[in-house]
Design a protein around this motif. Structure first.
Motif, PDB file in Angstrom:
ATOM      1  N   VAL A 126       0.853  -1.188   0.000  1.00  0.00           N
ATOM      2  CA  VAL A 126       0.000   0.000   0.000  1.00  0.00           C
ATOM      3  C   VAL A 126       0.890   1.239   0.000  1.00  0.00           C
ATOM      4  CG1 VAL A 126      -1.915  -1.156   1.163  1.00  0.00           C
ATOM      5  CG2 VAL A 126      -0.193   0.014   2.534  1.00  0.00           C
ATOM      6  N   VAL A 127       0.436   2.255  -0.723  1.00  0.00           N
ATOM      7  CA  VAL A 127       1.164   3.526  -0.831  1.00  0.00           C
ATOM      8  C   VAL A 127       0.169   4.644  -0.568  1.00  0.00           C
ATOM      9  CG1 VAL A 127       2.527   5.034  -2.326  1.00  0.00           C
ATOM     10  CG2 VAL A 127       2.750   2.540  -2.521  1.00  0.00           C
ATOM     11  N   PRO A 128       0.475   5.569   0.333  1.00  0.00           N
ATOM     12  CA  PRO A 128      -0.500   6.637   0.642  1.00  0.00           C
ATOM     13  C   PRO A 128      -0.686   7.585  -0.526  1.00  0.00           C
ATOM     14  CG  PRO A 128       1.594   7.062   1.740  1.00  0.00           C
ATOM     15  CD  PRO A 128       1.707   5.694   1.134  1.00  0.00           C
ATOM     16  N   LYS A 129      -1.905   8.080  -0.653  1.00  0.00           N
ATOM     17  CA  LYS A 129      -2.198   9.120  -1.635  1.00  0.00           C
ATOM     18  C   LYS A 129      -1.718  10.460  -1.108  1.00  0.00           C
ATOM     19  CE  LYS A 129      -6.258   6.891  -3.665  1.00  0.00           C
ATOM     20  NZ  LYS A 129      -7.706   7.031  -3.964  1.00  0.00           N
ATOM     21  N   GLU A 130      -1.325  11.324  -2.002  1.00  0.00           N
ATOM     22  CA  GLU A 130      -0.802  12.626  -1.605  1.00  0.00           C
ATOM     23  C   GLU A 130      -1.928  13.576  -1.228  1.00  0.00           C
ATOM     24  OE1 GLU A 130       1.600  14.125  -4.726  1.00  0.00           O
ATOM     25  OE2 GLU A 130       3.118  12.535  -4.586  1.00  0.00           O
ATOM     26  N   ASP A 193       6.483  -1.777   6.343  1.00  0.00           N
ATOM     27  CA  ASP A 193       6.656  -0.419   6.862  1.00  0.00           C
ATOM     28  C   ASP A 193       5.852   0.599   6.063  1.00  0.00           C
ATOM     29  OD1 ASP A 193       8.324  -1.389   8.804  1.00  0.00           O
ATOM     30  OD2 ASP A 193      10.183  -0.831   7.780  1.00  0.00           O
ATOM     31  N   GLY A 194       5.509   0.272   4.829  1.00  0.00           N
ATOM     32  CA  GLY A 194       4.700   1.176   4.026  1.00  0.00           C
ATOM     33  C   GLY A 194       3.287   1.350   4.553  1.00  0.00           C
ATOM     34  N   PHE A 195       2.853   0.456   5.447  1.00  0.00           N
ATOM     35  CA  PHE A 195       1.521   0.598   6.038  1.00  0.00           C
ATOM     36  C   PHE A 195       1.473   1.745   7.055  1.00  0.00           C
ATOM     37  CE2 PHE A 195       1.029  -3.556   4.227  1.00  0.00           C
ATOM     38  CZ  PHE A 195      -0.329  -3.742   4.075  1.00  0.00           C
ATOM     39  N   PHE A 196       2.596   2.055   7.698  1.00  0.00           N
ATOM     40  CA  PHE A 196       2.586   3.042   8.769  1.00  0.00           C
ATOM     41  C   PHE A 196       2.245   4.454   8.280  1.00  0.00           C
ATOM     42  CE2 PHE A 196       5.158  -0.361  10.678  1.00  0.00           C
ATOM     43  CZ  PHE A 196       4.517  -0.485  11.902  1.00  0.00           C
ATOM     44  N   PRO A 197       2.831   4.955   7.167  1.00  0.00           N
ATOM     45  CA  PRO A 197       2.402   6.283   6.693  1.00  0.00           C
ATOM     46  C   PRO A 197       0.916   6.345   6.345  1.00  0.00           C
ATOM     47  CG  PRO A 197       4.456   5.618   5.630  1.00  0.00           C
ATOM     48  CD  PRO A 197       3.944   4.422   6.350  1.00  0.00           C
ATOM     49  N   VAL A 198       0.377   5.246   5.815  1.00  0.00           N
ATOM     50  CA  VAL A 198      -1.053   5.217   5.491  1.00  0.00           C
ATOM     51  C   VAL A 198      -1.876   5.321   6.768  1.00  0.00           C
ATOM     52  CG1 VAL A 198      -2.903   3.822   4.509  1.00  0.00           C
ATOM     53  CG2 VAL A 198      -0.672   3.896   3.387  1.00  0.00           C
ATOM     54  N   LEU A 199      -1.499   4.554   7.787  1.00  0.00           N
ATOM     55  CA  LEU A 199      -2.237   4.578   9.047  1.00  0.00           C
ATOM     56  C   LEU A 199      -2.089   5.921   9.757  1.00  0.00           C
ATOM     57  CD1 LEU A 199      -1.439   0.995  10.347  1.00  0.00           C
ATOM     58  CD2 LEU A 199      -3.627   1.844   9.511  1.00  0.00           C
ATOM     59  N   GLU A 200      -0.963   6.576   9.558  1.00  0.00           N
ATOM     60  CA  GLU A 200      -0.796   7.906  10.153  1.00  0.00           C
ATOM     61  C   GLU A 200      -1.802   8.895   9.571  1.00  0.00           C
ATOM     62  OE1 GLU A 200       2.733  11.264  10.835  1.00  0.00           O
ATOM     63  OE2 GLU A 200       3.158   9.398   9.761  1.00  0.00           O
ATOM     64  N   LEU A 201      -2.063   8.805   8.275  1.00  0.00           N
ATOM     65  CA  LEU A 201      -3.065   9.665   7.651  1.00  0.00           C
ATOM     66  C   LEU A 201      -4.452   9.401   8.234  1.00  0.00           C
ATOM     67  CD1 LEU A 201      -2.011   9.517   3.884  1.00  0.00           C
ATOM     68  CD2 LEU A 201      -1.651  11.395   5.492  1.00  0.00           C
ATOM     69  N   TYR A 202      -4.763   8.127   8.451  1.00  0.00           N
ATOM     70  CA  TYR A 202      -6.069   7.799   9.014  1.00  0.00           C
ATOM     71  C   TYR A 202      -6.176   8.268  10.465  1.00  0.00           C
ATOM     72  CZ  TYR A 202      -7.480   5.062   4.987  1.00  0.00           C
ATOM     73  OH  TYR A 202      -7.842   4.682   3.718  1.00  0.00           O
ATOM     74  N   ILE A 228     -14.068   5.549   5.796  1.00  0.00           N
ATOM     75  CA  ILE A 228     -12.860   5.174   6.521  1.00  0.00           C
ATOM     76  C   ILE A 228     -12.977   3.763   7.084  1.00  0.00           C
ATOM     77  CG2 ILE A 228     -11.547   5.666   8.628  1.00  0.00           C
ATOM     78  CD1 ILE A 228     -11.836   8.606   8.037  1.00  0.00           C
ATOM     79  N   ARG A 229     -14.147   3.421   7.593  1.00  0.00           N
ATOM     80  CA  ARG A 229     -14.348   2.068   8.107  1.00  0.00           C
ATOM     81  C   ARG A 229     -14.162   1.031   7.010  1.00  0.00           C
ATOM     82  NH1 ARG A 229     -19.579   0.967  11.503  1.00  0.00           N
ATOM     83  NH2 ARG A 229     -18.456  -1.012  11.640  1.00  0.00           N
ATOM     84  N   ARG A 230     -14.666   1.310   5.823  1.00  0.00           N
ATOM     85  CA  ARG A 230     -14.511   0.367   4.714  1.00  0.00           C
ATOM     86  C   ARG A 230     -13.047   0.241   4.301  1.00  0.00           C
ATOM     87  NH1 ARG A 230     -18.870  -1.028   1.494  1.00  0.00           N
ATOM     88  NH2 ARG A 230     -17.268  -2.317   0.486  1.00  0.00           N
ATOM     89  N   GLU A 231     -12.335   1.352   4.249  1.00  0.00           N
ATOM     90  CA  GLU A 231     -10.939   1.300   3.841  1.00  0.00           C
ATOM     91  C   GLU A 231     -10.065   0.640   4.911  1.00  0.00           C
ATOM     92  OE1 GLU A 231      -9.828   5.236   2.766  1.00  0.00           O
ATOM     93  OE2 GLU A 231     -11.137   5.308   1.007  1.00  0.00           O
ATOM     94  N   LEU A 232     -10.379   0.866   6.168  1.00  0.00           N
ATOM     95  CA  LEU A 232      -9.653   0.175   7.234  1.00  0.00           C
ATOM     96  C   LEU A 232      -9.908  -1.330   7.183  1.00  0.00           C
ATOM     97  CD1 LEU A 232     -10.131   2.623  10.246  1.00  0.00           C
ATOM     98  CD2 LEU A 232      -8.011   2.128   9.038  1.00  0.00           C
ATOM     99  N   LEU A 233     -11.097  -1.707   6.765  1.00  0.00           N
ATOM    100  CA  LEU A 233     -11.382  -3.124   6.594  1.00  0.00           C
ATOM    101  C   LEU A 233     -10.514  -3.725   5.497  1.00  0.00           C
ATOM    102  CD1 LEU A 233     -13.074  -5.643   7.212  1.00  0.00           C
ATOM    103  CD2 LEU A 233     -14.787  -4.798   5.585  1.00  0.00           C
ATOM    104  N   GLN A 234     -10.295  -2.978   4.416  1.00  0.00           N
ATOM    105  CA  GLN A 234      -9.420  -3.456   3.349  1.00  0.00           C
ATOM    106  C   GLN A 234      -7.974  -3.583   3.841  1.00  0.00           C
ATOM    107  OE1 GLN A 234     -10.642  -4.581   0.550  1.00  0.00           O
ATOM    108  NE2 GLN A 234     -12.686  -3.980   1.220  1.00  0.00           N
ATOM    109  N   LEU A 235      -7.534  -2.637   4.660  1.00  0.00           N
ATOM    110  CA  LEU A 235      -6.186  -2.745   5.235  1.00  0.00           C
ATOM    111  C   LEU A 235      -6.072  -3.982   6.128  1.00  0.00           C
ATOM    112  CD1 LEU A 235      -5.302   0.950   6.203  1.00  0.00           C
ATOM    113  CD2 LEU A 235      -4.225  -0.452   4.445  1.00  0.00           C
TER     114      LEU A 235
END
Length: 380
Positions: A126-130, A193-202, A228-235
């Protein structure tokens, strides 16, 4: 024949844009090629402690001389838009038909499979969107051999592995002194480790929504919480099997992974557990925000109903007085005389009495605390 069976729901489609499955009865090893997939681009990185080569190759056959050397060869394929190149790639690396099927067909569950002289690892990156809350998600497949590592990525645009390439090129750390198994660990660690920047945004977005839910809840707030709940479910669906896959690498005694690398994989496993904890925490927060939103809306409605009830209660006695004096009966010859109808000051006195009743009721409501906003929620 293989065909697309169904469309992915809109929310999930953004995360798994090329998620297909086979028509029942399809032969094993069948490859699905998405018509919108990018044309494959093959990059080769070959290195030893004192040697480094990085180049783009035009055909899979150009990788053959590097596969039987003592150096570590990393063949990175980005894009899945050409069936012929992918089949030739399978012949060059002598991939089992089921391995090639899992590597090429997107939407596979993260897993590990041992094929004696090769190890198949499926991971999700996963890669965070800008500048916005969200992420890109794609499958990354690993085929680990004795002295080589083949990786296949779904799209070339979104990648969190560039830092690993830079480390190899500049010789940072011990990566150029280790084998292909350490390279596979390094890439897996970068993906986790790429999950952490995504979770920081959430996490930041949930904090903003918390204030919005408490002070000014709107219908858009509920929609954002639901998204957000749906996207967290995908994560969660991505990281949960990934943890099991890394656990398999640690537990199973494959000859392609040394004991030293298994120690490093334990640290990678710890990171997956941290990601899972954060995902579960944010899911609970989003569920709590939805409950708070419903409570806030209910309290706001109660405040509105209370205000309307107070206004109605004030006008009930006023309506009663106005109704009595609005009957206009001629009572001059009646024993039930209404002398106020002939008073010179009757009209202003009646208005004064009505104003006094309204003021008295307002004072009574104020002393009982019914005019204050007890919920602390601002109404629009």
């Amino acid at each position: 024949m293989v065909k697309k069976i169904r469309r992915i729901p809109k929310v999930v489609k953004k995360l798994y844009r090329k998620d297909f499955y086979h028509e029942p009865g399809t032969l094993p090893g069948t490859i699905i090629i998405d018509e919108n997939a990018d044309y494959p681009t093959i990059y080769l990185i070959d290195y030893q402690p004192n040697k480094f080569i990085r180049k783009q190759v035009e055909t899979p056959e150009e990788c053959i001389p590097y596969l039987d050397t003592q150096s570590v060869s990393w063949v990175d394929v980005q894009g899945l838009g050409n069936k012929d190149i992918l089949e030739r790639l399978g012949k060059v690396f002598e991939l089992h038909p089921l391995v090639l099927e899992d590597v090429v067909n997107m939407g596979e569950r993260p897993k590990v499979e041992d094929y004696e002289d090769q190890l198949l690892i499926i991971a999700r990156m996963v890669v965070p969107k800008e500048r916005i809350c969200g992420f890109y998600s794609e499958q990354v497949s690993f085929v680990l051999g004795k002295n080589y590592l083949l990786t296949v990525q779904e799209e070339p645009e979104h990648d969190c592995l560039e830092n690993v390439r830079i480390r190899i090129e500049r010789g940072k750390g011990i990566i150029r002194k280790q084998g292909a198994d350490y390279l596979a660990y390094t890439l897996l660690d970068a993906i986790i480790d790429g999950f952490f920047p995504v979770l920081e945004l959430y996490g930041d977005r949930l904090e903003e929504l918390e204030e919005e839910v408490i002070f000014k809840p709107t219908r858009q707030t509920l929609q954002q919480i639901y998204q957000i709940r749906r996207e967290l479910l995908q994560l969660r669906r991505a990281i949960w099997p990934q943890r099991d896959a890394i656990s398999t690498l640690i537990r199973d005694r494959s000859e392609l992974i040394t004991e030293d690398v298994r120690i490093y994989l334990r640290d990678c496993y710890d990171h997956t557990v941290q990601v899972m904890d954060m995902v579960e925490t944010y899911r609970e927060l989003s569920s709590g925000l939805m409950d708070v939103y419903l409570s806030a809306v209910s309290n706001k409605m109660n405040e509105i109903m209370k205000l309307l009830t107070v206004v109605s209660s004030i006008f009930i006695p006023l309506t009663f007085v106005a109704g009595i004096y609005g009957m206009n009966f001629n009572t001059e010859k009646s024993p039930y005389n209404m002398p106020e109808l002939n008073w010179y000051w009757g009209y202003p006195i009646c208005l004064a009495v009505m104003a006094a009743i309204a003021a008295g009721l307002l004072f009574f409501f104020w002393r009982r605390g019914w005019l204050t906003n007890s919920s602390g929620i601002k109404s629009d």
